[in-house]
Enzyme design. Structure first.
Site, PDB file in Angstrom:
ATOM      1  CE  LYS A   1      11.107  30.803  16.829  1.00 22.61           C
ATOM      2  NZ  LYS A   1      12.411  31.261  17.014  1.00 22.61           N
TER       3      LYS A   1
ATOM      4  N   GLY B   1      12.120  27.718  26.557  1.00 25.55           N
ATOM      5  CA  GLY B   1      12.590  29.149  26.713  1.00 25.55           C
ATOM      6  C   GLY B   1      12.324  29.747  27.961  1.00 25.55           C
ATOM      7  CB  SER B   2      12.504  33.109  28.983  1.00 31.84           C
ATOM      8  OG  SER B   2      11.714  33.833  28.005  1.00 31.84           O
ATOM      9  CB  THR B   3       9.168  31.733  33.076  1.00 37.24           C
ATOM     10  OG1 THR B   3       9.956  30.672  33.485  1.00 37.24           O
ATOM     11  CG2 THR B   3       7.892  31.879  34.055  1.00 37.24           C
TER      12      THR B   3
ATOM     13  CB  ALA C   1       9.098  33.401  25.789  1.00 34.25           C
ATOM     14  N   GLY C   2       7.111  31.717  27.870  1.00 35.57           N
ATOM     15  CA  GLY C   2       6.177  30.779  28.132  1.00 35.57           C
ATOM     16  C   GLY C   2       4.628  31.155  28.665  1.00 35.57           C
TER      17      GLY C   2
ATOM     18  CD  GLU D   1      10.347  20.794  29.900  1.00 31.45           C
ATOM     19  OE1 GLU D   1      10.837  21.117  30.861  1.00 31.45           O
ATOM     20  OE2 GLU D   1       9.692  19.811  29.760  1.00 31.45           O
TER      21      GLU D   1
ATOM     22  CB  CYS E   1      16.749  25.292  32.041  1.00 30.71           C
ATOM     23  SG  CYS E   1      16.933  23.872  31.112  1.00 30.71           S
TER      24      CYS E   1
ATOM     25  CD  GLU F   1      16.446  30.869  34.041  1.00 28.20           C
ATOM     26  OE1 GLU F   1      15.861  31.484  33.032  1.00 28.20           O
ATOM     27  OE2 GLU F   1      16.499  29.743  33.996  1.00 28.20           O
TER      28      GLU F   1
HETATM   29  P1  NAD Z   1      13.420  33.208  25.025  1.00 26.82           P
HETATM   30  O1  NAD Z   1      12.208  32.668  25.706  1.00 26.82           O
HETATM   31  O2  NAD Z   1      13.407  34.551  24.914  1.00 26.82           O
HETATM   32  O3  NAD Z   1      13.373  32.381  23.628  1.00 26.82           O
HETATM   33  C1  NAD Z   1      13.476  31.135  23.251  1.00 26.82           C
HETATM   34  C2  NAD Z   1      12.683  30.746  22.099  1.00 26.82           C
HETATM   35  O4  NAD Z   1      11.355  31.275  22.154  1.00 26.82           O
HETATM   36  C3  NAD Z   1      13.560  31.187  20.924  1.00 26.82           C
HETATM   37  O5  NAD Z   1      13.330  30.680  19.863  1.00 26.82           O
HETATM   38  C4  NAD Z   1      12.713  32.747  20.650  1.00 26.82           C
HETATM   39  O6  NAD Z   1      12.654  33.195  19.166  1.00 26.82           O
HETATM   40  C5  NAD Z   1      11.271  32.119  21.106  1.00 26.82           C
HETATM   41  N1  NAD Z   1      10.134  32.942  21.412  1.00 26.82           N
HETATM   42  C6  NAD Z   1      10.548  34.051  22.333  1.00 26.82           C
HETATM   43  N2  NAD Z   1       9.253  34.619  22.488  1.00 26.82           N
HETATM   44  C7  NAD Z   1       8.406  34.039  21.775  1.00 26.82           C
HETATM   45  C8  NAD Z   1       6.975  34.124  21.641  1.00 26.82           C
HETATM   46  N3  NAD Z   1       6.320  34.985  22.252  1.00 26.82           N
HETATM   47  N4  NAD Z   1       6.306  33.396  20.920  1.00 26.82           N
HETATM   48  C9  NAD Z   1       6.945  32.285  20.066  1.00 26.82           C
HETATM   49  N5  NAD Z   1       8.493  32.251  20.205  1.00 26.82           N
HETATM   50  C10 NAD Z   1       8.949  32.922  21.049  1.00 26.82           C
HETATM   51  O7  NAD Z   1      14.548  32.684  25.768  1.00 26.82           O
HETATM   52  P2  NAD Z   1      16.140  32.767  25.664  1.00 26.82           P
HETATM   53  O8  NAD Z   1      16.397  33.798  26.571  1.00 26.82           O
HETATM   54  O9  NAD Z   1      16.522  32.836  24.288  1.00 26.82           O
HETATM   55  O10 NAD Z   1      16.787  31.464  26.391  1.00 26.82           O
HETATM   56  C11 NAD Z   1      16.973  31.388  27.851  1.00 26.82           C
HETATM   57  C12 NAD Z   1      15.764  30.854  28.373  1.00 26.82           C
HETATM   58  O11 NAD Z   1      15.377  29.472  28.253  1.00 26.82           O
HETATM   59  C13 NAD Z   1      16.025  30.651  30.039  1.00 26.82           C
HETATM   60  O12 NAD Z   1      14.840  31.229  30.628  1.00 26.82           O
HETATM   61  C14 NAD Z   1      16.149  29.163  30.162  1.00 26.82           C
HETATM   62  O13 NAD Z   1      15.892  29.027  31.478  1.00 26.82           O
HETATM   63  C15 NAD Z   1      15.281  28.479  29.380  1.00 26.82           C
HETATM   64  N6  NAD Z   1      15.526  27.181  29.042  1.00 26.82           N
HETATM   65  C16 NAD Z   1      14.574  26.532  29.831  1.00 26.82           C
HETATM   66  C17 NAD Z   1      14.898  25.031  29.463  1.00 26.82           C
HETATM   67  C18 NAD Z   1      13.974  23.895  29.923  1.00 26.82           C
HETATM   68  O14 NAD Z   1      14.047  22.801  29.614  1.00 26.82           O
HETATM   69  N7  NAD Z   1      13.492  24.272  31.053  1.00 26.82           N
HETATM   70  C19 NAD Z   1      16.008  24.517  28.487  1.00 26.82           C
HETATM   71  C20 NAD Z   1      16.905  25.720  28.014  1.00 26.82           C
HETATM   72  C21 NAD Z   1      16.676  26.859  28.343  1.00 26.82           C
END
Ligand code: NAD
Length: 484
Positions: A184, A236-238, A240-241, A258, A292, A391
């Site tokens: 996804k 993605g973001s911490t 959401a992680g 990540e 990131c 961040e």
């Molecule tokens: P985000 O976490 O909001 O979204 C990332 C992805 O996760 C999207 O596909 C989103 O639809 C999905 N998502 C969000 N919440 C979810 C949930 N509860 N369950 C399942 N899927 C969910 O992040 P963003 O604002 O779109 O992206 C930026 C962030 O990503 C930054 O914090 C950045 O540091 C991080 N990032 C980390 C790395 C790494 O390798 N460490 C690489 C790139 C980006």
């Protein structure tokens, strides 16, 4: 009905890739892809729903439980991975153009990201040569075979800031391990990912091994919670992680994360600035700071702050900011309006907190259409300030003065993150001594980069696990001891 901008140069898609074919989505809901260059809708893709997720997970489940993929030898799987790599390479020009238009990355950034994707597929296609899947073990009163087996169906979820590379870094190792995938991507940048799906299709994998369906976060959460999923690999973001980890906790779900970063560069008292600037200047700004691993904190001896700030300001003011499709542009817009607003808000917070704005701080003159922010440097930043701890994910650098190297190490380690970093000193040995004390997954010694074919990932709240190389593949394997 959506009206696409006349200048649209990137394709739209109306189907999802599920079960080895392009299929009609369950509903006619679409994601409108807005170009951050001008705010116009430039493409549409289907907006997958829960019914589509059910179908994709069922296809991946069937391919894993009854299909040939996990039963092929690692070397046989590798031939498919090499083929995907070749198909990706053929599509790099189109993927780069899509990425530039949907996310706003200049050609130089787009080229680097997609070249990383090539490296990742080459890495995945050779992992079996460097990894022992089975070995004989003996112990005091017995012996047996230790077998590493694929975990099962992997849910792969990624953000928009480099989707073909980020997706490849997960899907390649997952496939090398023998897993099947429901992928996804984020709604902000799905078109280049649909091209990755086409590359995977062209490589002729068995049906259902990879399924690709763009969707928003609620549907992402549904995928994470799906009982048919054995492993979640998330970037993605911490914030959401944390939710994802909680969502899989009930079933003790396997998860790799990540997440975000707030990485520091430490400059020592004796390092010549000309050794630092070539890698430091762009390390915090690449992809408009939406990386990131970006070096967003620059830790300098107090006595050298003005020298460093002066040099960085001069370098930043010389960077061409603008339409990423134009020759020589180094910095495009932020990926979305909400991202631009978030960055401008943080700049406001920095000013309120008493940091000194050395350059930038607003929307560049003449670039009011689209989602641009000037490359921005704050000086006199202290560790308690929010701009030093959180961040921002934009072109905003914090220069932080320190008095002793011990204090610099302490500041570098003082955030909740630990993804990347760099130490610049007059000699490598001195830099390495400092680097060993920084709690971060990758760190440059008199250099900086993101190495994606060696273990990459975070300490602390920057994530869980590592991607890249065989360590990345191990995240998709379970270990079984067969006693004889
Ligand atoms: P985000 O976490 O909001 O979204 C990332 C992805 O996760 C999207 O596909 C989103 O639809 C999905 N998502 C969000 N919440 C979810 C949930 N509860 N369950 C399942 N899927 C969910 O992040 P963003 O604002 O779109 O992206 C930026 C962030 O990503 C930054 O914090 C950045 O540091 C991080 N990032 C980390 C790395 C790494 O390798 N460490 C690489 C790139 C980006």
């Amino acid at each position: 009905m959506t009206t696409l901008s006349e200048s649209s140069v990137i394709p739209s898609y109306d189907k999802l890739f599920i079960g080895g074919a392009w299929v009609e989505p369950a509903t006619d809901r679409v994601i409108e892809v807005v170009s951050p260059i001008n705010g116009k809708v430039i493409a549409t893709v289907p907006d997958a729903t829960e019914a589509d997720i059910d179908r994709a997970v069922a296809a991946a489940r069937e391919a894993f439980d009854h299909g040939p993929w996990p039963r092929l030898s690692p070397a046989e799987r590798a031939t498919y991975l090499a083929r995907i790599g070749e198909e990706v390479v053929k599509r790099i020009p189109a993927m780069s153009e899509a990425f530039t238009n949907e996310i706003g990355a200049p050609a130089v950034v787009s080229a680097a990201f997609h070249d990383n994707a090539r490296k990742m597929w080459e890495d995945a296609a050779t992992m079996h040569e460097r990894f022992v899947f089975e070995e004989e073990r003996s112990w005091e009163d017995g012996h047996g075979t230790l077998v590493r087996e694929p975990i099962g169906v992997a849910a792969v979820i990624i953000p928009w800031n480099g989707p073909v590379a980020t997706g490849s870094l997960k899907i390649g190792p997952a496939l090398a391990a023998g897993c099947t995938v429901a992928f996804k991507p984020a709604p902000e940048g799905p078109v280049s990912v649909m091209m990755l799906a086409e590359a995977i299709e062209a490589a002729g994998l068995p049906a259902g091994v990879v399924n690709v369906l763009p969707a928003g976060r609620e549907v992402g959460q549904y995928l994470v919670e799906h009982p048919g999923v054995d492993k979640v690999s998330f970037t993605g973001s911490t914030v959401a992680g944390r939710k994802i980890m909680a969502a899989v906790a009930d079933r003790i779900g396997r998860v790799s994360l990540e997440l975000g970063g707030k990485s520091a560069a430490i400059l020592t008292e004796d390092v010549p600035l000309e050794n630092v600037l070539p890698t430091l200047v762009f390390a915090g700004l690449g992809n408009s700071g939406q990386v990131c691993a970006a070096l967003t904190r620059v830790l300098v001896p107090r006595s050298r702050q003005e020298e460093v700030v002066g040099a960085m300001v001069a370098a930043y003011q010389g960077l061409k900011v603008g339409d990423p499709r134009e020759e020589g542009v180094m910095l495009g817009p932020l990926a979305a309006e909400r991202q631009q607003q978030r960055v401008l808000e943080y700049i406001g917070i920095g000013k309120q907190e008493g940091a000194r704005l050395a350059t930038g701080g607003g929307v560049p003159a003449g670039l009011e259409e689209g989602y641009y922010v000037e490359p921005t440097i704050f000086a006199d930043v202290t560790r308690d300030m929010r701009i030093a701890r959180e961040e921002i994910f934009g072109p905003v650098i914090c220069v932080m003065p320190y008095d002793t190297i011990e204090e610099a190490i302490d500041i570098a380690n003082s955030t909740e993150y630990g993804l990347s970093g760099a130490v610049y000193a007059a000699d490598d040995a001195a830099a390495e001594k400092i680097a060993r004390q920084i709690r971060t997954g990758q760190i440059g010694i008199n250099t900086w980069g993101m190495c994606v074919t060696q273990p990459f990932g975070g300490y602390k709240q920057s994530g869980l696990g590592r991607e890249g190389n065989v360590e990345g593949m191990a995240a998709f394997l379970e270990t079984k001891l067969m006693m004889k």
